[in-house]
Design a protein around this motif. Sequence first.
Motif, short mmCIF file in Angstrom:
data_model
loop_
_atom_site.label_atom_id
_atom_site.label_comp_id
_atom_site.label_asym_id
_atom_site.label_seq_id
_atom_site.Cartn_x
_atom_site.Cartn_y
_atom_site.Cartn_z
N GLU A 400 0.92 -1.09 0.13
CA GLU A 400 0.17 0.08 -0.04
C GLU A 400 0.82 1.12 -0.17
O GLU A 400 0.49 2.27 -0.57
N PHE A 401 2.19 1.28 0.56
CA PHE A 401 2.86 2.34 0.47
C PHE A 401 3.29 2.65 -0.90
O PHE A 401 3.35 3.76 -1.26
N ILE A 402 3.65 1.78 -1.57
CA ILE A 402 3.91 1.79 -3.12
C ILE A 402 2.79 2.49 -3.67
O ILE A 402 3.00 3.10 -4.70
N ALA A 403 1.39 1.71 -3.40
CA ALA A 403 0.71 2.34 -4.25
C ALA A 403 0.25 3.59 -4.03
O ALA A 403 -0.32 4.40 -4.81
N ARG A 404 0.56 4.01 -2.96
CA ARG A 404 0.31 5.59 -2.54
C ARG A 404 1.61 6.48 -3.08
O ARG A 404 1.60 7.53 -2.43
N GLY A 405 2.48 5.84 -3.86
CA GLY A 405 3.67 6.87 -4.21
C GLY A 405 4.86 6.91 -3.22
O GLY A 405 5.77 7.81 -3.39
N ILE A 406 4.68 6.18 -1.98
CA ILE A 406 6.00 6.44 -1.08
C ILE A 406 6.88 5.32 -1.52
O ILE A 406 6.77 4.17 -1.72
N PRO A 407 8.09 5.91 -1.55
CA PRO A 407 9.38 4.92 -1.83
C PRO A 407 9.53 3.93 -0.70
O PRO A 407 9.26 4.14 0.25
N ALA A 408 9.78 2.80 -1.30
CA ALA A 408 10.15 1.65 -0.45
C ALA A 408 11.12 0.66 -0.81
O ALA A 408 11.84 0.64 -1.91
N GLY A 409 11.46 -0.03 0.14
CA GLY A 409 12.60 -1.25 0.07
C GLY A 409 12.81 -2.14 1.11
O GLY A 409 12.08 -1.98 2.26
N GLY A 410 13.57 -3.00 1.09
CA GLY A 410 13.79 -3.97 2.48
C GLY A 410 14.52 -5.11 1.87
O GLY A 410 15.25 -5.22 1.03
N LEU A 411 14.65 -6.05 3.08
CA LEU A 411 15.28 -7.15 2.58
C LEU A 411 14.33 -8.67 2.94
O LEU A 411 13.34 -8.57 3.50
N PHE A 412 14.85 -9.64 2.62
CA PHE A 412 14.06 -10.94 2.36
C PHE A 412 15.14 -11.86 2.10
O PHE A 412 15.87 -11.76 1.24
N THR A 413 15.12 -13.08 2.89
CA THR A 413 16.00 -14.16 2.85
C THR A 413 15.30 -15.56 2.07
O THR A 413 15.88 -16.69 1.94
N GLY A 414 14.18 -15.19 1.60
CA GLY A 414 13.54 -16.40 0.88
C GLY A 414 12.44 -17.21 1.62
O GLY A 414 12.74 -17.24 2.86
N ALA A 415 11.45 -17.69 0.91
CA ALA A 415 10.39 -18.61 1.39
C ALA A 415 10.42 -19.85 0.69
O ALA A 415 11.14 -20.30 1.03
N ASP A 436 13.30 -21.52 2.79
CA ASP A 436 12.92 -22.11 4.23
C ASP A 436 11.74 -23.08 4.07
O ASP A 436 10.43 -23.08 3.48
N PRO A 437 12.19 -24.53 4.11
CA PRO A 437 11.43 -25.61 4.07
C PRO A 437 10.17 -25.56 4.86
O PRO A 437 9.23 -26.24 5.03
N ASN A 438 10.42 -24.68 6.21
CA ASN A 438 9.25 -24.68 7.15
C ASN A 438 8.26 -23.57 6.89
O ASN A 438 7.39 -23.40 7.88
N TYR A 439 8.37 -22.85 5.95
CA TYR A 439 7.60 -21.80 5.61
C TYR A 439 6.02 -22.18 5.75
O TYR A 439 5.57 -22.99 5.27
N HIS A 440 5.41 -21.23 6.75
CA HIS A 440 4.07 -21.60 6.84
C HIS A 440 3.56 -22.87 7.60
O HIS A 440 2.47 -23.40 7.17
N GLY A 441 4.54 -23.42 8.31
CA GLY A 441 4.37 -24.67 8.82
C GLY A 441 4.75 -24.73 10.29
O GLY A 441 5.35 -23.76 10.84
#
Length: 506
Positions: A400-415, A436-441
Amino acid sequence: MSAKNGVRRAVAIAASASLALVAVPTATAAPAGPDGPALAKKLTKEVGVDGVNRHLIALQRIADRNDGNRAVGTPGYDASVDYVVGKLRGAGYEVTTPQFTYPVQVYDAATAAVGGDEYEALALEESPQTPVGGLTGPLRAVPEDATPGCEADDFAGQDFTGAIALIRRGACTFDVKHRNAAAAGAVAVLVANNADGPLSGVTLGSPGVVPTGGVSKADGTALFGRAGQQVTVDLRFHEENRVARNVIAQTRTGRSDNVVMAGAHLDSVEEGPGINDNGTGSAGLLETALKLGGSPKVNNAVRFAWWGAEELGLVGSTEYVRALDFEQQLDIALYLNFDMIGSPNAAYFVYDGDDSDGVGAGPGPHGSAQVEQAFTDYLAAAKGVEVEGTDFDGRSDYGEFIARGIPAGGLFTGAEGKKTDDQAAKWGGEAGAAFDPNYHGPGDTLANLDRTALDRNADALAWVTASYAISTEDVNGVPPRATRSTSRAAAQARAAVVHPSHADVA
């Protein structure tokens, strides 16, 4: 994190030297550490993995005492909110817990029936419903290759007209899988989990075109063995509205009309305690906030957020941003998102702010490329880590931040995406296995984390947040917001943190 993927190629950004946070060393140079604001150096030194891990222990114990999870709407989530709020207030922050309403999908029918046997099939969020009595057709199994159902030609060689498509989870979004199946003629889709346990608490991400349900890994395997038989899929539900809380904490110092905002979702899925997804992001954010303190010497105020109901479709963050008026949205200089930063078979992904990878969604709003560069440069200079881009695919709280034109970024190590040979050579870990073999488990516990990745990413979180707290102009390249009158700015800043019409102070 609501369902997401992350297999991308290496990022290559040509940002202006005047906007870059630090210079990336050559491939043969040992990391010498970045140059930057004194606050960033101090905060990064103080934010350590031991402090982050202590918060993760707390979240694990909260889940253990509350039916094994911290899902929104449960005592485990409420206890998680109370824990975060208590820590922040102790550090001197102005803390609120604004309420929001979220829909709960209550199942009226959730079955896939074959030859007298019934299997549980849970409608994905945004899925259409079947008519009463369900939809019946031949069960057509999509081959279980490395990217099942992700390409149109996965459906070649079989007649899917009027059929129920069975697809294994992984490698691409549920939305892509079900749209490919529908384009091939399928009238409904079953997605089989690729990890133990049911497939629930996930979303198509946008309104679906055919009814789509999730089945457990074991039931999916059984159904693959019954391909070709007639199956009746009955997916019906109704929605009930419930109330939950976000946590918002803002420093008492710094400009309130050029706010640096950083967030992580606090809720887990119902199937497990959610220690990586997203205890890691929440704990890294909390430790950074505590070490920064409620009244730091900063030029820009820092607003931290812990979102609820992310796992139900990014509800908490979306409702928060939508509740801000246009001026309050303008006060947010940028948004930093941290969702799963300690995956056990970790990748090092940074959101692709400039769309240099050319995959999926386009670039983020102006300034997103510089946010990407800030994380990229820090991890290279301080940790010797070469990152890759990951798409703004709309499956985490930056949406929603991007949808409103607010710059964004961040980190992610995979799912659930799988690590490639090249990625394993670059980062270590196991090629061909899920990040992450335990994702959502139920296995998403303290026992299944990469604490080296967690430590590196927590430092990157602290460095970039503190750097922007000193200057968004020098680092990000986005001009600072025009100063309002003192009274107007103060009133707007408070309104952005506390929504008087639906605020709940914990």
